[in-house]
Write an enzyme that holds these catalytic residues in place. Structure first.
Site, PDB file in Angstrom:
ATOM      1  N   ARG A   8       0.881  -1.183   0.000  1.00 12.97           N
ATOM      2  CA  ARG A   8       0.000   0.000   0.000  1.00 12.97           C
ATOM      3  C   ARG A   8       0.909   1.220   0.000  1.00 12.97           C
ATOM      4  NH1 ARG A   8      -5.308   1.409   3.520  1.00 12.97           N
ATOM      5  NH2 ARG A   8      -6.069  -0.059   1.974  1.00 12.97           N
ATOM      6  N   HIS A  63      -7.580   0.881  -6.365  1.00 14.33           N
ATOM      7  CA  HIS A  63      -7.751  -0.020  -5.212  1.00 14.33           C
ATOM      8  C   HIS A  63      -8.452  -1.290  -5.711  1.00 14.33           C
ATOM      9  CE1 HIS A  63      -7.883  -1.346  -1.217  1.00 14.33           C
ATOM     10  NE2 HIS A  63      -8.768  -0.531  -0.677  1.00 14.33           N
ATOM     11  N   GLN A 102     -10.334  -3.879  -3.432  1.00 12.92           N
ATOM     12  CA  GLN A 102     -11.639  -3.419  -2.966  1.00 12.92           C
ATOM     13  C   GLN A 102     -12.729  -3.785  -3.970  1.00 12.92           C
ATOM     14  OE1 GLN A 102     -12.309  -1.650   0.029  1.00 12.92           O
ATOM     15  NE2 GLN A 102     -14.356  -2.292  -0.579  1.00 12.92           N
ATOM     16  N   ASP A 144     -17.370   7.309  -1.243  1.00  7.96           N
ATOM     17  CA  ASP A 144     -16.126   7.123  -0.472  1.00  7.96           C
ATOM     18  C   ASP A 144     -15.772   8.478   0.129  1.00  7.96           C
ATOM     19  OD1 ASP A 144     -13.726   6.120   0.545  1.00  7.96           O
ATOM     20  OD2 ASP A 144     -12.669   6.174  -1.381  1.00  7.96           O
ATOM     21  N   CYS A 197     -16.371   1.685   0.742  1.00  3.43           N
ATOM     22  CA  CYS A 197     -15.224   0.818   1.063  1.00  3.43           C
ATOM     23  C   CYS A 197     -14.809   0.913   2.519  1.00  3.43           C
ATOM     24  CB  CYS A 197     -14.049   1.156   0.143  1.00  3.43           C
ATOM     25  SG  CYS A 197     -13.397   2.818   0.374  1.00  3.43           S
ATOM     26  N   ARG A 226     -13.801  -8.495   1.790  1.00  4.01           N
ATOM     27  CA  ARG A 226     -12.368  -8.301   1.518  1.00  4.01           C
ATOM     28  C   ARG A 226     -11.612  -9.588   1.865  1.00  4.01           C
ATOM     29  NH1 ARG A 226     -10.270  -3.200   1.348  1.00  4.01           N
ATOM     30  NH2 ARG A 226      -8.428  -4.359   0.651  1.00  4.01           N
TER      31      ARG A 226
HETATM   32  N1   CP Z   1     -11.285  -0.203   2.454  1.00  3.05           N
HETATM   33  C1   CP Z   1     -10.010  -0.291   2.863  1.00  3.05           C
HETATM   34  O1   CP Z   1      -9.085  -0.547   2.101  1.00  3.05           O
HETATM   35  O2   CP Z   1      -9.864  -0.100   4.207  1.00  3.05           O
HETATM   36  P1   CP Z   1      -8.483   0.049   4.993  1.00  3.05           P
HETATM   37  O3   CP Z   1      -7.903   1.398   4.642  1.00  3.05           O
HETATM   38  O4   CP Z   1      -8.877  -0.037   6.442  1.00  3.05           O
HETATM   39  O5   CP Z   1      -7.551  -1.045   4.585  1.00  3.05           O
HETATM   40  N1  NVA Z   2     -10.085   6.680  -1.125  1.00  2.38           N
HETATM   41  C1  NVA Z   2      -9.650   6.241   0.181  1.00  2.38           C
HETATM   42  C2  NVA Z   2      -9.843   4.782   0.323  1.00  2.38           C
HETATM   43  C3  NVA Z   2      -9.476   4.216   1.662  1.00  2.38           C
HETATM   44  C4  NVA Z   2      -9.627   2.725   1.727  1.00  2.38           C
HETATM   45  C5  NVA Z   2      -8.213   6.644   0.412  1.00  2.38           C
HETATM   46  O1  NVA Z   2      -7.404   6.452  -0.507  1.00  2.38           O
HETATM   47  O2  NVA Z   2      -7.902   7.148   1.486  1.00  2.38           O
END
Ligand code: CP
Ligand code: NVA
Length: 315
Positions: free
Chosen positions: A113, A140, A143, A231, A272, A300
């Site tokens: 990540r 993502h 997701q 989101d 998400c 997930r």
């Molecule tokens: N939706 C998602 O990826 O959540 P986290 O940021 O908690 O991993």
């Molecule tokens: N769009 C959000 C998703 C978190 C899972 C971010 O990137 O922070």
């Protein structure tokens, strides 16, 4: 890992899971089929990752991605090393290329990540084991695997259905656009024009025959939609100093009861998570009867099992 599993692509290249657009529809379906079987307890081999070691690097916070991958890998018999980016030499400037070269000698797959997609691409270019995208600033995909699985559990095949995204045209929205092309659903995307998704990605999706339509009015976007998605208004990779301006721009795109009434009567609501209640979504909607957000979060765990098995060459 056996030679057969290492040459997973037949040409020796690792099976990276970086973007849905890189992978064909049938292969993505195979992953979801496995995930469904795993969820229903129908696996003939319950420990297909026995002997496999996976490294996860989180340069940004995570609850769902981290825990669902850790638990999922262990449930499948594998082992996992989880690192905060800042505790690694990557966090002190060691290159993604050298990190990839080294980790490839220790582990069977790497999950990353990061808020810079270029880092993930460099890591994947130099890794000799699969790299899985655990979220970047631009996408993502894990997701979306869970989201498609969740839609289909609640409403049947997603192909031909209308899904409406309302809010920021962010990383998750961009994976929805890729998913519309790969899973053949119609996607309505309502954003302020300043926060619209990447036009090149839209052009790619439309070139694939995807039905993706942009809106500036969320009420028009949700008309006829069987699923309404939103989101956060400020993503982890966004400049926090722009938060107030983003809130002002995005306030009309909030998913509340009035917007939900404009969708199909049986529309489900997805997010998400993490949610910012009272901002992009109201309590009444996220806690209401049309919300499936906690099934989505659970999925997930299941959806990523198919991704892992494919990446490791076992699907
Ligand atoms: N939706 C998602 O990826 O959540 P986290 O940021 O908690 O991993
Ligand atoms: N769009 C959000 C998703 C978190 C899972 C971010 O990137 O922070």
């Amino acid at each position: 890992m056996s030679a057969a599993l290492k040459s997973a692509n037949g040409n020796g290249a690792p099976r990276h899971f970086l973007e849905l657009m890189d992978i064909d529809s049938l292969t993505l379906r195979r992953m979801l089929d496995f995930s469904g079987r795993a969820k229903r307890g129908e696996l003939t081999d319950s420990k297909p990752l026995a002997g496999k070691h996976i490294a996860m690097i989180f340069e940004k916070p995570s609850t769902r991605t981290r825990v669902s991958f850790e638990v999922g890998i262990k449930q499948l018999g594998g082992d996992v090393v989880t690192l905060a980016g800042k505790d690694t030499q990557l966090g002190r400037g060691e290159s993604p290329a050298d990190t990839a070269r080294v980790l490839s000698r220790y582990v069977d797959a790497i999950i990353l990540r990061t808020d810079r997609v270029e880092k993930m691409r460099e890591l994947a270019e130099h890794a000799t084991v699969p790299v899985i995208n655990g979220l970047t600033d631009v996408s993502h995909p894990c997701q979306l695997m869970a989201d498609v699985m969740t839609f289909e559990e609640h409403r049947g095949p997603i192909a031909g259905q209308v899904v409406a995204w309302t809010g920021d045209g962010n990383n998750v929205a961009q994976s929805f656009i890729q998913a519309a092309a790969r899973f053949n659903f119609t996607l309505h995307v309502a954003t302020p024009p300043q926060l619209a998704p990447n036009p090149e990605l839209l052009a790619w999706a439309r070139g694939q025959g995807a039905q993706v339509k942009l809106f500036s009015d969320p009420f028009e976007a949700v008309a006829g939609a069987r699923c309404v998605v939103t989101d956060t208004w400020v993503s982890m990779s966004d400049d926090k100093s722009s938060a107030r301006q983003r809130h002002n721009l995005l306030a009309p795109f909030q998913v509340n009861n009035s917007l939900l009434k404009a969708a199909a009567p049986d529309a489900i609501v997805m997010h998400c998570l993490p949610a910012h209640r009272g901002e992009e979504i109201t309590d009444e909607v996220i806690d209401g009867p049309q919300s499936v957000v906690f099934d989505e979060a659970e999925n997930r765990l299941h959806a990523q099992k198919g991704v892992l098995l494919w990446a490791l060459g076992a699907l």
